[in-house]
Design an enzyme around this catalytic site. Structure first.
Site, PDB file in Angstrom:
ATOM      1  CG  ASP A   1      -1.796   1.218   1.296  1.00 46.29           C
ATOM      2  OD1 ASP A   1      -2.312   1.636   0.237  1.00 46.29           O
ATOM      3  OD2 ASP A   1      -1.970   1.773   2.393  1.00 46.29           O
TER       4      ASP A   1
ATOM      5  CG  ASP B   1      -0.579   3.254   5.976  1.00 41.12           C
ATOM      6  OD1 ASP B   1      -1.204   3.718   5.007  1.00 41.12           O
ATOM      7  OD2 ASP B   1      -0.310   3.923   6.994  1.00 41.12           O
TER       8      ASP B   1
ATOM      9  CD  GLU C   1      -4.906   0.783  -2.584  1.00 46.72           C
ATOM     10  OE1 GLU C   1      -6.027   1.315  -2.624  1.00 46.72           O
ATOM     11  OE2 GLU C   1      -4.285   0.593  -1.524  1.00 46.72           O
TER      12      GLU C   1
END
Length: 193
Positions: free
Chosen positions: A16, A148, A76
């Protein structure tokens, strides 16, 4: 007499990306099982230059790859902020998340935030609380080290569901459903729009 082939365990890592904090999450996939391995966050020092911060992310993620030796990675995709400068910085951090595993010879996939949520929760517009609740169900032994890191684990789970373990999870789930004679259990969360 047929002998069962041993299940192959494959290690996946999800990222992420963020300039201040890049989350990482590692799972092993064995048949239809998802097994939590590790998760964490690589921080950069916002008192240093952009170049130094990107180098800090690079070094930290490189260490994670070296320590845990994943077979496949997923990142992502970046969403566009209203602030173009923030979007550009996020894109640069995301580039580091793509580069580090690629330099290690690890294949890297990319998934949109909605695709990740749909893979983990079943709804592309699921809230963060729904994703966190589903992580507790899918990885009950995991101690998640921050939002996160949890998001990164969701990326890794999405990758597992989309062939990141060379299709083994998808094939195992399909086999489990066929053997059971029905679609299997489905966990639903009431969503909001």
């Amino acid at each position: 007499m047929t002998s069962k082939r041993p299940l192959i365990r494959q290690r996946l890592i999800g990222f992420d990306p963020g300039l201040r904090k890049t989350g990482w999450g590692i799972i092993d996939v064995e048949g239809s099982r998802l097994i939590h391995v590790a998760n964490g966050i690589v921080h950069s020092d916002d008192r240093t230059s952009l170049a130094q911060r990107l180098m800090q992310l690079f070094d930290g993620l490189q260490q994670v790859i070296t320590d845990w030796e994943p077979a496949s990675a997923a990142v992502e995709e970046t969403f566009v902020n209203k602030n173009p400068t923030s979007t550009l910085k996020l894109g640069q951090a995301r580039g580091i998340s793509l580069l580090v595993p690629a330099l290690a010879g690890i294949p890297v996939a990319e998934y949109s935030p909605n695709h990740i949520k749909k893979s983990v929760v079943g709804a592309g517009h699921a809230g963060k609380e729904q994703v966190a609740a589903m992580l507790k169900i899918l990885l009950p032994q995991a101690k998640i080290n921050g939002e996160d890191a949890g998001d990164a684990l969701a990326v890794a789970i999405c990758h597992a569901h989309n062939g990141g373990a060379h299709g083994s999870l998808h094939a195992a789930l399909k086999k489990d459903r066929t053997a059971a004679g029905r679609g299997g259990a489905q966990i639903l969360f009431k969503g909001t729009r």
